[in-house]
Design a protein around this motif. Sequence first.
Motif, PDB file in Angstrom:
ATOM      1  N   HIS A  15      -8.157   9.587   1.024  1.00 10.23           N
ATOM      2  CA  HIS A  15      -6.808   8.970   0.179  1.00 10.23           C
ATOM      3  C   HIS A  15      -6.780   8.181  -0.217  1.00 10.23           C
ATOM      4  O   HIS A  15      -6.246   8.326  -1.566  1.00 10.23           O
ATOM      5  CB  HIS A  15      -6.165  10.872   0.448  1.00 10.23           C
ATOM      6  CG  HIS A  15      -5.049  10.372   1.515  1.00 10.23           C
ATOM      7  ND1 HIS A  15      -5.392  10.707   2.299  1.00 10.23           N
ATOM      8  CD2 HIS A  15      -4.181  10.305   1.267  1.00 10.23           C
ATOM      9  CE1 HIS A  15      -4.154  10.648   3.003  1.00 10.23           C
ATOM     10  NE2 HIS A  15      -3.152  10.412   2.059  1.00 10.23           N
ATOM     11  N   LEU A  19      -5.965   6.055  -3.496  1.00 16.26           N
ATOM     12  CA  LEU A  19      -4.807   6.088  -4.357  1.00 16.26           C
ATOM     13  C   LEU A  19      -4.880   4.824  -4.731  1.00 16.26           C
ATOM     14  O   LEU A  19      -4.899   4.364  -5.689  1.00 16.26           O
ATOM     15  CB  LEU A  19      -3.573   5.864  -3.612  1.00 16.26           C
ATOM     16  CG  LEU A  19      -2.925   6.776  -4.170  1.00 16.26           C
ATOM     17  CD1 LEU A  19      -2.570   7.675  -5.170  1.00 16.26           C
ATOM     18  CD2 LEU A  19      -1.871   6.929  -2.359  1.00 16.26           C
ATOM     19  N   THR A  49       5.506   8.937  -8.080  1.00 17.13           N
ATOM     20  CA  THR A  49       5.819   8.462  -6.264  1.00 17.13           C
ATOM     21  C   THR A  49       7.080   9.977  -6.280  1.00 17.13           C
ATOM     22  O   THR A  49       7.169  10.590  -4.850  1.00 17.13           O
ATOM     23  CB  THR A  49       6.285   7.376  -6.128  1.00 17.13           C
ATOM     24  OG1 THR A  49       7.897   7.069  -7.011  1.00 17.13           O
ATOM     25  CG2 THR A  49       5.429   6.394  -6.990  1.00 17.13           C
ATOM     26  N   THR A  51       6.138  13.050  -6.418  1.00 20.57           N
ATOM     27  CA  THR A  51       5.168  14.022  -5.491  1.00 20.57           C
ATOM     28  C   THR A  51       4.554  13.462  -4.334  1.00 20.57           C
ATOM     29  O   THR A  51       4.348  14.336  -3.698  1.00 20.57           O
ATOM     30  CB  THR A  51       4.093  14.832  -6.545  1.00 20.57           C
ATOM     31  OG1 THR A  51       3.329  13.892  -7.534  1.00 20.57           O
ATOM     32  CG2 THR A  51       5.346  14.971  -8.046  1.00 20.57           C
ATOM     33  N   LEU A  52       4.517  11.955  -4.447  1.00 25.36           N
ATOM     34  CA  LEU A  52       4.189  11.829  -3.285  1.00 25.36           C
ATOM     35  C   LEU A  52       4.778  11.268  -2.001  1.00 25.36           C
ATOM     36  O   LEU A  52       5.944  11.386  -1.489  1.00 25.36           O
ATOM     37  CB  LEU A  52       2.903  10.568  -3.604  1.00 25.36           C
ATOM     38  CG  LEU A  52       2.309  10.468  -4.366  1.00 25.36           C
ATOM     39  CD1 LEU A  52       2.099   9.051  -4.990  1.00 25.36           C
ATOM     40  CD2 LEU A  52       1.306  10.925  -4.610  1.00 25.36           C
ATOM     41  N   ASP A  53       4.223  11.294  -0.761  1.00 25.40           N
ATOM     42  CA  ASP A  53       5.250  11.176   0.491  1.00 25.40           C
ATOM     43  C   ASP A  53       5.696   9.379   0.472  1.00 25.40           C
ATOM     44  O   ASP A  53       5.153   8.521  -0.211  1.00 25.40           O
ATOM     45  CB  ASP A  53       4.718  11.556   2.087  1.00 25.40           C
ATOM     46  CG  ASP A  53       4.032  10.912   2.177  1.00 25.40           C
ATOM     47  OD1 ASP A  53       2.570  11.211   2.870  1.00 25.40           O
ATOM     48  OD2 ASP A  53       3.111   8.833   1.759  1.00 25.40           O
ATOM     49  N   GLU A  56       2.638   7.216   0.169  1.00 25.47           N
ATOM     50  CA  GLU A  56       1.804   6.854  -0.448  1.00 25.47           C
ATOM     51  C   GLU A  56       2.402   6.555  -1.710  1.00 25.47           C
ATOM     52  O   GLU A  56       2.003   5.752  -2.658  1.00 25.47           O
ATOM     53  CB  GLU A  56       1.276   8.636  -0.531  1.00 25.47           C
ATOM     54  CG  GLU A  56       0.315   8.879   0.488  1.00 25.47           C
ATOM     55  CD  GLU A  56       0.084  10.588   0.548  1.00 25.47           C
ATOM     56  OE1 GLU A  56       1.318  11.158  -0.585  1.00 25.47           O
ATOM     57  OE2 GLU A  56      -0.511  11.233   0.416  1.00 25.47           O
ATOM     58  N   GLY A  57       3.492   6.777  -1.703  1.00 25.24           N
ATOM     59  CA  GLY A  57       4.082   6.177  -2.754  1.00 25.24           C
ATOM     60  C   GLY A  57       4.528   4.759  -2.731  1.00 25.24           C
ATOM     61  O   GLY A  57       4.423   4.899  -3.828  1.00 25.24           O
ATOM     62  N   ALA A  60       0.883   2.955  -4.207  1.00 26.71           N
ATOM     63  CA  ALA A  60       1.073   3.035  -5.709  1.00 26.71           C
ATOM     64  C   ALA A  60       0.875   2.846  -5.965  1.00 26.71           C
ATOM     65  O   ALA A  60       0.395   1.440  -6.624  1.00 26.71           O
ATOM     66  CB  ALA A  60       0.946   4.618  -5.707  1.00 26.71           C
TER      67      ALA A  60
END
Lengths: 505, 318, 150
Positions: A15, A19, A49, A51-53, A56-57, A60
């Motif tokens: 994932h 991303l 971002t 909504t992402l941890d 991940e943020g 991205a």
Amino acid sequence: MDVFLEAAQSILAPHMLLLVFLGVTAGLFVGALPGLTATMALALMLPFTFTLDALEGLVALGAVYMGTIYGGAFTAILINTPGTPSSIATTFDGHPMAKQGRGLEAISIATIASVVGGLVGVAFLLLAAPPLAKLAIRFGPAEMFWVAILGLTLIGTLASGSVLKGLLGGAIGLLIGTIGISPIGGESRFTLGWPPLQGGVSLIVALIGLFVIPELLDMIRRGRAALAPPLGVTPSRFNFGSAARTVFSQPVNLIRSCGIGQIIAVIPGAGGSITSLVAYNEAKRASKSPETFGKGNPEGLVASESSNNVMVAGSMVPLLALGIPGAPPDAVILGVMLLHGLRPGLALFTESGVLANGFILSMGLAALMLIPVGLLGGQLIYRIVLRTPYYFLVPTILVITMLGTYALRNNLLDVAIMLGLGVAGFMLRGLGIGAAPIVLGLILGTIAEQGYVQTILGGMALPVPQVRLFINPLSQIIIGLILAVLLWSFVPPLLRRWRKPRGGE
Amino acid sequence: MFALVRTVALPMGMAISAAFGMAAPAVAQDFPTRAIEYIIPFNPGGESDVTARLQEPLLKEALGVDVNVRHQPGGGGAVAWSEFQSNAEADGHEIIGINLPHIVGQPIQRADAGYSTEGFDIITWFHFTPHVLIVPASSPFQTLDDLVSFATENPQAVTMGGSGTFSGNHLETLRFEELAEVDVTYIPFTGTGPLPAAILGGHVGSVMSNSTLGVQMGDQVRVLAVAADERLEVLPDVPTFKEQGYDIVGGTFRGVAAPKGTPADRVTMLADVFTEINETLGERQIPMGFQMTDIRGDDAVALLDRLKTQYGPYLEGN
Amino acid sequence: MQIRINTDLVSGIFGLVLAGLFWSQRGSVGFMSSVFPDTVLAIIGLISAILVGRGIFSPTAETVDLTGAGRLLITVGILALWWVGIANVGFVSTSVPLFVVLALMLIRTNRALRWQDFAVAIGVAIALTYGFYWVFTEVLGIRPFRAPFI
């Protein structure tokens, strides 16, 4: 070491890869659209971002950033318009190549150069962050003033044509930059008493106005597209291998450009435009055939595109090591970090080592991701632009630029300024005053003014405040560079002219 | 279609919940009927922007409509504020972020600011970052008194950086100079962003900035004083200016406003919503150095007047 | 049609006029705000003067190609109209007609117009204009201008 491996593992998860791919692709399109900058792209991504941890943020954002800087090259090459300020220097040789039918070759070279640059930036960040960060904070107001002067002297060497006219263009750029509220003093200048002008002329507005619009007007005037290759020349075909060979056959150029990219990247507030311009200039000076620059020499393209991608990771050195954003997009990244409760600084590496290293490695991944994205997206864009008849291309670009210019600050006046500057820029082009010096002047003017006045203020306790401009060792080094550039540019031609009579009969 | 649903469902909802003795949902008549435009007069990534983005989902949930955050930077906010006062519709669907002391200072100082301090219907001021005086950790000044005595003996030698000219940071520096009877040199920077580099690199001797910067820079700096009534929880070891003998309380206030003439019940309703979401916001923001507030109506007007009296003399002197 | 222009002279005069215009707008700003613009204006004045001198004493007249000037003037008019339209009528409603006008004008430079050109131009205009407008407003969240129509 385990932290490192763990970080590598976490970003190689499927994932995450997805991303990065999506981020780079989105960044590519944003960067290619004139009017949308990397900072804007990141700001637009902010809500996502949430909504992402944390990791991940950040991944991205890093991917979008890398993609945007790369994307600017497309419009630079295809329609002589830098998609982002970092690609100004790409237009110098990239667009002539496109006009000669070598557009795909140019895009391929830009892609590979960007990948190399991106990876180098990541390497510097991983391996040399602390010493580089210490270098970064040595750049104070005095040093920034001299850096700006150094940039302005480049106008002399870059002006294709009369040096005087280039300097006039640069000075006009400086002047345009003073419109609005003065950075020190906070007073309105040249606003004609009209409130909207307090915002001054934004760089991107000027960039689009001075590069895109004259290009479009020129197409209209000539009645045909700029990219129609001259008769008898078959357009190049995409060849990854030959592009790679071209790039790697210039190791000195690559190394030098990436080095320049990293050094300027750590200077807080310098920006990608300066990076690529300095790298381009150095490549031109060191080249065996400088007169071919500006006519489609791949060396210039490599220099510009590799150095500006070093900036992506490279400018994060002060951010991650000290919490100081090096470039405007970093401010957004800093904001995201703070929101997630992360405190940038060396503690970040010890407390959240997996996160910090993961983020850095993800940018390396993003750099590599440029290859597939460039292959697919790049070819797509190229074919679209080439196939579109110019009578649709021109109005479409107008629509896009109007939207993009408005999008910058939600301000219609910006659109008017863009159009006005465009028409003026077109006429100035006819007179021999190019767009690049003007834009350079605009960028550097603010930096120079701030640096100068701040230094003077800092020296108020001295009998002659101006002395403070010369005190710091770093300032002296930069002054030395300026003198060297000036000597190098002006002395050889003078020597040649002086030697000629003797060399004859 | 939404409007239809709303005009039917809401009164019914209110009736039902009233019947159950629950608090009526936070709505005023038939408002809002469409998306709310929330304008931020500053650049993306800045504090005002990040705050707005944190507020957006909470507002959306509380109001039931989309909240569109858009940026209109320029002139330190003046471009957006002047355009708002000229063009925005006063029906409550357009709101703009406002900052103090900007909206007090700019109209006094500039002839072409394009807007007036009183030209807004202020919804509420929702948070406050008090000013702090920061020096690098390696500085010889251990306390505020050290700095004051050095500055007294060496006029203009102490450099104090801050964001902007005749901005909050600058005005506070001027007040400090007056109350401590010293002469320092204020060096303006374009925003709070360049300040960490300036202070860590030794390019300025001290910085007058917001509490959030003090928290953000942690151990790399020493905070000598905070311009609040009481010590901040997040900076427990930092004495206030008052404790040390200087009556200096000030900082940056952020709030939202609607155009003048917006119906009062809608303004109140929006104020209630912002106060409600402040609770959630506070969880994130208080550790960063913010203080949540709820200043509206007459208190808001009183605040404007207080700041005008406090800072006016410095601004008009130009 | 090509004309010869003494570009040095014209650039120099332009520079002097520009500097003069800005100088007249100086207003009364303090030292910190005026030191830089004043220096820049002086530099522009200097360079322009040199250019004027060069233009008069060692003129190297360059030729400027003026073919298509008529089209350019019309385009400038279109651009002005475009901006006014966006501000007061609406983005899509202004852009579509002007897009079509511009496209047709450009087609005409190379060949005569056929009715199919009109149809295709209108179709493309609507698709592209609305398409990009949609991307900007819905995907990127840029809210549109305060105009009566879309």
